[in-house]
Design a protein around this motif. Sequence first.
Motif, PDB file in Angstrom:
ATOM      1  N   ARG A  46      -3.176  14.199 -29.470  1.00  0.00           N
ATOM      2  CA  ARG A  46      -4.142  14.946 -30.287  1.00  0.00           C
ATOM      3  C   ARG A  46      -3.854  16.436 -30.221  1.00  0.00           C
ATOM      4  N   ARG A  47      -3.561  16.943 -29.050  1.00  0.00           N
ATOM      5  CA  ARG A  47      -3.283  18.371 -28.894  1.00  0.00           C
ATOM      6  C   ARG A  47      -1.985  18.756 -29.617  1.00  0.00           C
ATOM      7  N   GLU A  50      -2.763  19.136 -33.254  1.00  0.00           N
ATOM      8  CA  GLU A  50      -3.484  20.386 -33.512  1.00  0.00           C
ATOM      9  C   GLU A  50      -2.520  21.561 -33.574  1.00  0.00           C
ATOM     10  N   ASP A  54      -1.766  23.811 -36.951  1.00  0.00           N
ATOM     11  CA  ASP A  54      -1.956  25.259 -36.901  1.00  0.00           C
ATOM     12  C   ASP A  54      -0.705  25.990 -37.380  1.00  0.00           C
TER      13      ASP A  54
END
Length: 265
Positions: A46-47, A50, A54
Amino acid sequence: MVRRHEIFRTAFSTLDGVPMQEVRPPMTVRLPVVDLQDVPEADRERRTEEVVQDTIRRPFELTDPPLARWLLIRHAADDHTLVQVEHHFVHDGWSFGVLLDEIRAIYPELAVGRPSPLPEPPIQYADFAAWQRAWMRDEVLDRHLEYWKGHLKDAPLVLDLPTDRPRPRVPSFHGAALRVELPAELSRALRESSERSGVTLFASMLSGFAALLSRYSGQSDLVVGTGAANRRLAETERMLGMVVNTLPLRLDTSGSRASRVSGAG
């Protein structure tokens, strides 16, 4: 790679209202590193997503190359993800394959201190653009314009597919992509059927797509867009740049005459 291919070092601006390319000298490229080794394994995917999103969302300034950015995500000492985001001005899908091939060839050599094993590119994107501009003019331009005017004469402006809501007065052109994985057995059968019919897999899939659109829309005159690599010259096969061309294919599914799938580069 940025030194080898001018397109990574090209700024796009205007001069007296006319678009122009400006190739900058070789530059140092930053490779930021995001270390996720301390992130719990359950949250790492998940990170990672992200961080990638970004990186994608940040816009490019067309006058400030490179119009690509790179990011290295470290998951573990021996596990990394290299992220590349580029403006479509830089290159197309064909170019990305060339880019990966060259990285695979160059990286192992540079990693042990040896020079790049690849020869310098025979042409750069600016050379191709200049040649195309010089070629597509006068009688050549007139001939191509006449072809497309004839090919698209009286073509339907709208594909009248049934929808679950009224069409907006002003189209937004907001699109989306839906990926569907076909079973290996079905893919193999499609290829074999295409070979027996003496056509490409693309032609078979396009025919099925046209039949589906015709059934849902009730139209027998269809215009379908498709991408063409547009690399007819051998010199352009290993060149990085935005060369792909979108072609409108006009299809007749009425059965009254042989369907045509035609387009010019």
